[in-house]
Design an enzyme around this catalytic site. Structure first.
Site, PDB file in Angstrom:
ATOM      1  N   SER A 102       0.865  -1.183   0.000  1.00  0.00           N
ATOM      2  CA  SER A 102       0.000   0.000   0.000  1.00  0.00           C
ATOM      3  C   SER A 102       0.900   1.231   0.000  1.00  0.00           C
ATOM      4  O   SER A 102       2.095   1.123   0.328  1.00  0.00           O
ATOM      5  CB  SER A 102      -0.825  -0.031   1.291  1.00  0.00           C
ATOM      6  OG  SER A 102      -1.484   1.199   1.504  1.00  0.00           O
ATOM      7  N   TYR A 105      -2.325  -1.451  10.495  1.00  0.00           N
ATOM      8  CA  TYR A 105      -2.380  -1.655   9.039  1.00  0.00           C
ATOM      9  C   TYR A 105      -1.106  -1.101   8.402  1.00  0.00           C
ATOM     10  O   TYR A 105      -0.467  -1.763   7.584  1.00  0.00           O
ATOM     11  CB  TYR A 105      -3.618  -0.970   8.460  1.00  0.00           C
ATOM     12  CG  TYR A 105      -3.789  -1.160   6.963  1.00  0.00           C
ATOM     13  CD1 TYR A 105      -4.382  -2.305   6.453  1.00  0.00           C
ATOM     14  CD2 TYR A 105      -3.357  -0.181   6.064  1.00  0.00           C
ATOM     15  CE1 TYR A 105      -4.547  -2.483   5.082  1.00  0.00           C
ATOM     16  CE2 TYR A 105      -3.511  -0.347   4.693  1.00  0.00           C
ATOM     17  CZ  TYR A 105      -4.112  -1.496   4.205  1.00  0.00           C
ATOM     18  OH  TYR A 105      -4.263  -1.665   2.837  1.00  0.00           O
TER      19      TYR A 105
HETATM   20  N1  NAP Z   1      -8.626  -0.530  -1.593  1.00  0.00           N
HETATM   21  C1  NAP Z   1      -7.528   0.234  -1.503  1.00  0.00           C
HETATM   22  O1  NAP Z   1      -7.577   1.479  -1.678  1.00  0.00           O
HETATM   23  C2  NAP Z   1      -6.197  -0.382  -1.174  1.00  0.00           C
HETATM   24  C3  NAP Z   1      -5.087   0.476  -1.092  1.00  0.00           C
HETATM   25  C4  NAP Z   1      -3.854  -0.082  -0.799  1.00  0.00           C
HETATM   26  C5  NAP Z   1      -3.736  -1.444  -0.614  1.00  0.00           C
HETATM   27  N2  NAP Z   1      -4.834  -2.257  -0.700  1.00  0.00           N
HETATM   28  C6  NAP Z   1      -4.647  -3.695  -0.489  1.00  0.00           C
HETATM   29  O2  NAP Z   1      -5.271  -4.421  -1.538  1.00  0.00           O
HETATM   30  C7  NAP Z   1      -5.662  -5.712  -1.044  1.00  0.00           C
HETATM   31  C8  NAP Z   1      -7.116  -5.969  -1.393  1.00  0.00           C
HETATM   32  O3  NAP Z   1      -7.910  -5.064  -0.648  1.00  0.00           O
HETATM   33  P1  NAP Z   1      -9.378  -4.635  -1.088  1.00  0.00           P
HETATM   34  O4  NAP Z   1      -9.346  -3.171  -1.280  1.00  0.00           O
HETATM   35  O5  NAP Z   1      -9.866  -5.498  -2.182  1.00  0.00           O
HETATM   36  O6  NAP Z   1     -10.158  -4.940   0.281  1.00  0.00           O
HETATM   37  P2  NAP Z   1     -11.458  -5.808   0.596  1.00  0.00           P
HETATM   38  O7  NAP Z   1     -12.492  -5.601  -0.438  1.00  0.00           O
HETATM   39  O8  NAP Z   1     -11.788  -5.533   2.016  1.00  0.00           O
HETATM   40  O9  NAP Z   1     -10.939  -7.317   0.445  1.00  0.00           O
HETATM   41  C9  NAP Z   1     -10.114  -7.921   1.405  1.00  0.00           C
HETATM   42  C10 NAP Z   1     -10.186  -9.418   1.182  1.00  0.00           C
HETATM   43  O10 NAP Z   1      -9.312 -10.064   2.134  1.00  0.00           O
HETATM   44  C11 NAP Z   1     -10.037 -11.136   2.691  1.00  0.00           C
HETATM   45  N3  NAP Z   1      -9.504 -11.568   3.983  1.00  0.00           N
HETATM   46  C12 NAP Z   1      -9.452 -10.903   5.146  1.00  0.00           C
HETATM   47  N4  NAP Z   1      -8.906 -11.673   6.115  1.00  0.00           N
HETATM   48  C13 NAP Z   1      -8.611 -12.859   5.534  1.00  0.00           C
HETATM   49  C14 NAP Z   1      -8.036 -14.069   5.991  1.00  0.00           C
HETATM   50  N5  NAP Z   1      -7.676 -14.251   7.272  1.00  0.00           N
HETATM   51  N6  NAP Z   1      -7.856 -15.079   5.109  1.00  0.00           N
HETATM   52  C15 NAP Z   1      -8.225 -14.952   3.816  1.00  0.00           C
HETATM   53  N7  NAP Z   1      -8.811 -13.841   3.321  1.00  0.00           N
HETATM   54  C16 NAP Z   1      -8.990 -12.808   4.175  1.00  0.00           C
HETATM   55  C17 NAP Z   1     -11.467 -10.616   2.802  1.00  0.00           C
HETATM   56  O11 NAP Z   1     -12.371 -11.684   3.031  1.00  0.00           O
HETATM   57  P3  NAP Z   1     -13.773 -11.473   3.821  1.00  0.00           P
HETATM   58  O12 NAP Z   1     -14.763 -11.002   2.789  1.00  0.00           O
HETATM   59  O13 NAP Z   1     -14.043 -12.846   4.338  1.00  0.00           O
HETATM   60  O14 NAP Z   1     -13.529 -10.469   4.911  1.00  0.00           O
HETATM   61  C18 NAP Z   1     -11.596  -9.986   1.414  1.00  0.00           C
HETATM   62  O15 NAP Z   1     -11.859 -10.975   0.460  1.00  0.00           O
HETATM   63  C19 NAP Z   1      -5.374  -5.693   0.452  1.00  0.00           C
HETATM   64  O16 NAP Z   1      -4.127  -6.286   0.691  1.00  0.00           O
HETATM   65  C20 NAP Z   1      -5.328  -4.209   0.778  1.00  0.00           C
HETATM   66  O17 NAP Z   1      -4.558  -3.955   1.915  1.00  0.00           O
HETATM   67  C21 NAP Z   1      -6.067  -1.746  -0.972  1.00  0.00           C
END
Ligand code: NAP
Length: 296
Positions: free
Chosen positions: A164, A220
């Site tokens: 991130s 985080y």
């Molecule tokens: N969105 C942004 O702006 C942003 C920015 C920087 C980095 N990121 C990174 O991008 C990645 C994807 O994030 P996103 O934005 O798509 O968030 P998201 O929609 O909240 O998705 C997170 C995913 O991780 C899963 N998860 C959480 N704990 C878990 C575990 N113990 N085992 C397996 N799966 C688990 C969640 O499953 P559940 O549905 O079961 O909770 C969900 O499928 C993350 O690493 C996040 O930190 C995102």
């Protein structure tokens, strides 16, 4: 029995929604066989059905909780027996490590929100912080440790770690810690774990001070800084693998309470590009979306 497979095989963690689900969709479009994983079987299978809508795709589901070594071992067994190797591992699963105030959540659906209002409603506590470090950082480590032997059997092995812009060194206030993390040639996994452990101890004893650690979204940010540093350590150790980390952009998903600025399609572009890099591309790097960037 192992089925010989010419197509590339990818495992994506936390892929039932958000960027992970979109990474699966884009990898399928590019002819990769996808193992979509999710900690919840119902949500995971629903995601696979969504991707299969419009005709069956080369995708299978397997339950995976990155916090649970038994579930990691079960997935490893499946990949081993069904494919005999792995080509791409995308460590995408993550949690925010924070909660929002009850009153804010009660009014949540009736209002438009920006990140500032969410930051004001944020509550951090030790149990959430511990869980966040365990899922984001140690979950990534568990997956790498389990799957590197299978990746080493691939002709073009790739690991993509979702970091991130909160995983850049600038979020750490302490110059001493920053300079240790910056020293990619000498930083060890053991020392990195010690730094993460010190953060958690400081959190537990209410000692997360602004001259050392980030004070908002603390766990985080530390988990993502640790993933960035771990990516460099791993790349130095495994020169036979291509291992990079990426900031996907500020994306409209649940983790940002849908306050992001780009779509999941845009957010998945960087991770997918890194998953499909041609041989001989740099390893141990930080990408901001699709651009090679700095860890600073
Ligand atoms: N969105 C942004 O702006 C942003 C920015 C920087 C980095 N990121 C990174 O991008 C990645 C994807 O994030 P996103 O934005 O798509 O968030 P998201 O929609 O909240 O998705 C997170 C995913 O991780 C899963 N998860 C959480 N704990 C878990 C575990 N113990 N085992 C397996 N799966 C688990 C969640 O499953 P559940 O549905 O079961 O909770 C969900 O499928 C993350 O690493 C996040 O930190 C995102």
């Amino acid at each position: 029995m192992e089925i010989p497979c010419q197509k590339r095989i990818a495992v994506v963690t936390g892929a039932n929604k958000g960027i992970g689900l979109e990474i699966c969709r884009q990898l399928l479009e590019r002819g990769v066989t996808v193992v979509l994983t999710a900690r919840d079987e119902t949500r995971g299978k629903a995601a696979v059905s969504k991707l299969n809508n419009g005709g069956p795709k080369d995708i299978i589901f397997h339950q995976l909780d990155v916090a649970d070594p038994v579930s990691i071992a079960s997935l490893k067994e499946l990949i081993q027996s069904q494919f005999g190797r792995l080509d791409i591992l995308v460590n995408n699963a993550a949690v925010s490590g924070i909660e929002l105030e009850a009153q804010f959540l009660n009014e949540y659906n009736n209002k438009e929100h920006d990140l500032d209002s969410i930051l004001r409603a944020m509550i951090q506590h030790y149990e959430k912080a511990r869980e966040c470090i365990d899922i984001n950082y140690y979950g990534t480590k568990r997956m790498c440790a389990a799957f590197i032997p299978l990746l080493q059997l691939s002709k073009s092995p790739k690991i993509v770690n979702l970091s991130s812009n909160y995983g850049l060194l600038r979020v750490i206030a302490s110059e001493a810690i920053k300079s240790e993390l910056r020293d990619a040639d000498n930083l060890t996994e053991e020392r990195l774990d010690e730094i993460v452990c010190t953060f958690l101890n400081d959190f537990k004893t209410d000692n997360v001070k602004g001259d050392t650690w980030p004070t908002d979204v603390s766990a985080y940010k530390v988990s993502k800084v640790a993933i960035s540093a771990y990516t460099r350590i791993l790349a130095r150790k495994h020169t036979d693998l291509c291992i990079n980390c990426v900031h996907p952009g500020y994306v409209i998903t649940d983790i940002t309470w849908n306050t992001g600025q780009c779509t999941v399609e845009e957010g998945a572009k960087g991770p997918v590009m890194l998953a499909l890099l041609p041989d001989g591309c740099p390893s141990g790097q930080f990408y901001c979306q699709t651009e090679l960037s700095s860890f600073e």
